[in-house]
Design a protein around this motif. Sequence first.
Motif, PDB file in Angstrom:
ATOM      1  N   THR A  80       0.857  -1.183   0.000  1.00 41.25           N
ATOM      2  CA  THR A  80       0.000   0.000   0.000  1.00 41.25           C
ATOM      3  C   THR A  80       0.892   1.231   0.000  1.00 41.25           C
ATOM      4  O   THR A  80       1.809   1.346   0.816  1.00 41.25           O
ATOM      5  CB  THR A  80      -0.904   0.020   1.248  1.00 41.25           C
ATOM      6  N   VAL A  81       0.623   2.150  -0.933  1.00 46.39           N
ATOM      7  CA  VAL A  81       1.392   3.386  -1.044  1.00 46.39           C
ATOM      8  C   VAL A  81       0.796   4.420  -0.086  1.00 46.39           C
ATOM      9  O   VAL A  81      -0.404   4.690  -0.128  1.00 46.39           O
ATOM     10  CB  VAL A  81       1.345   3.941  -2.487  1.00 46.39           C
ATOM     11  N   VAL A  82       1.643   4.975   0.784  1.00 48.86           N
ATOM     12  CA  VAL A  82       1.218   5.987   1.755  1.00 48.86           C
ATOM     13  C   VAL A  82       2.074   7.227   1.557  1.00 48.86           C
ATOM     14  O   VAL A  82       3.297   7.128   1.455  1.00 48.86           O
ATOM     15  CB  VAL A  82       1.390   5.464   3.203  1.00 48.86           C
ATOM     16  N   ARG A  88       7.323  12.538   1.610  1.00 47.92           N
ATOM     17  CA  ARG A  88       7.963  11.303   1.145  1.00 47.92           C
ATOM     18  C   ARG A  88       6.917  10.196   1.023  1.00 47.92           C
ATOM     19  O   ARG A  88       5.811  10.303   1.522  1.00 47.92           O
ATOM     20  CB  ARG A  88       9.076  10.882   2.109  1.00 47.92           C
ATOM     21  N   VAL A  89       7.309   9.114   0.362  1.00 47.75           N
ATOM     22  CA  VAL A  89       6.424   7.976   0.142  1.00 47.75           C
ATOM     23  C   VAL A  89       6.870   6.803   1.006  1.00 47.75           C
ATOM     24  O   VAL A  89       8.065   6.546   1.176  1.00 47.75           O
ATOM     25  CB  VAL A  89       6.441   7.571  -1.353  1.00 47.75           C
ATOM     26  N   ARG A  90       5.885   6.094   1.566  1.00 45.35           N
ATOM     27  CA  ARG A  90       6.134   4.852   2.312  1.00 45.35           C
ATOM     28  C   ARG A  90       5.319   3.742   1.672  1.00 45.35           C
ATOM     29  O   ARG A  90       4.201   3.975   1.214  1.00 45.35           O
ATOM     30  CB  ARG A  90       5.705   5.018   3.777  1.00 45.35           C
ATOM     31  N   LEU A  91       5.887   2.539   1.638  1.00 49.88           N
ATOM     32  CA  LEU A  91       5.160   1.359   1.186  1.00 49.88           C
ATOM     33  C   LEU A  91       5.003   0.406   2.362  1.00 49.88           C
ATOM     34  O   LEU A  91       5.998   0.009   2.979  1.00 49.88           O
ATOM     35  CB  LEU A  91       5.908   0.648   0.054  1.00 49.88           C
ATOM     36  N   ASP A  92       3.759   0.086   2.698  1.00 51.64           N
ATOM     37  CA  ASP A  92       3.466  -0.930   3.709  1.00 51.64           C
ATOM     38  C   ASP A  92       3.285  -2.245   2.966  1.00 51.64           C
ATOM     39  O   ASP A  92       2.333  -2.410   2.195  1.00 51.64           O
ATOM     40  CB  ASP A  92       2.195  -0.570   4.480  1.00 51.64           C
ATOM     41  N   GLU A  93       4.207  -3.181   3.186  1.00 51.15           N
ATOM     42  CA  GLU A  93       4.290  -4.377   2.364  1.00 51.15           C
ATOM     43  C   GLU A  93       3.898  -5.648   3.108  1.00 51.15           C
ATOM     44  O   GLU A  93       4.221  -5.819   4.279  1.00 51.15           O
ATOM     45  CB  GLU A  93       5.731  -4.554   1.863  1.00 51.15           C
ATOM     46  N   GLY A 104       5.806 -12.397   5.612  1.00 52.16           N
ATOM     47  CA  GLY A 104       5.902 -11.372   6.637  1.00 52.16           C
ATOM     48  C   GLY A 104       5.445 -10.021   6.125  1.00 52.16           C
ATOM     49  O   GLY A 104       4.847  -9.915   5.052  1.00 52.16           O
ATOM     50  N   THR A 105       5.752  -8.999   6.899  1.00 57.37           N
ATOM     51  CA  THR A 105       5.435  -7.633   6.510  1.00 57.37           C
ATOM     52  C   THR A 105       6.693  -6.796   6.650  1.00 57.37           C
ATOM     53  O   THR A 105       7.608  -7.140   7.410  1.00 57.37           O
ATOM     54  CB  THR A 105       4.326  -7.026   7.392  1.00 57.37           C
TER      55      THR A 105
END
Length: 116
Positions: A80-82, A88-93, A104-105
């Motif tokens: 999920t792109v946050v 800045r951009v974070r990816l919750d994987e 896992g995550t």
Amino acid sequence: MPRSLDGLVLAPVADQAPGQVGTRTRFTYHEKDGEIWAEYAGGDVVRGHLVGTREGDRLDFRYVQLKQDGTTSSGHCVSTVVELSDGRVRLDESWEWESQPGSGTSVVEQVTEHDG
């Protein structure tokens, strides 16, 4: 829709299990017309590639990598792109190996110039 990932460099915020992607790994993302792909390397990963699709804030891709010990591995990841408050951009994987047991995550965040 969050901004394009094209040209962004992201890095994990924490180390995964030994021998996998870690804080020294850098992912260089590309995006065009709903397609996403990236190259990554660093730490125990000599070379890695991912390829998949983006729909809104959701990425769905498969990855394959070559490690320092000469072994290869592959898997599937949904992210999920946050967009963070600082822009800045974070990816919750959420990922799962397909070539070996394990899932896992993880979280990767955009690296800015001054982060080194």
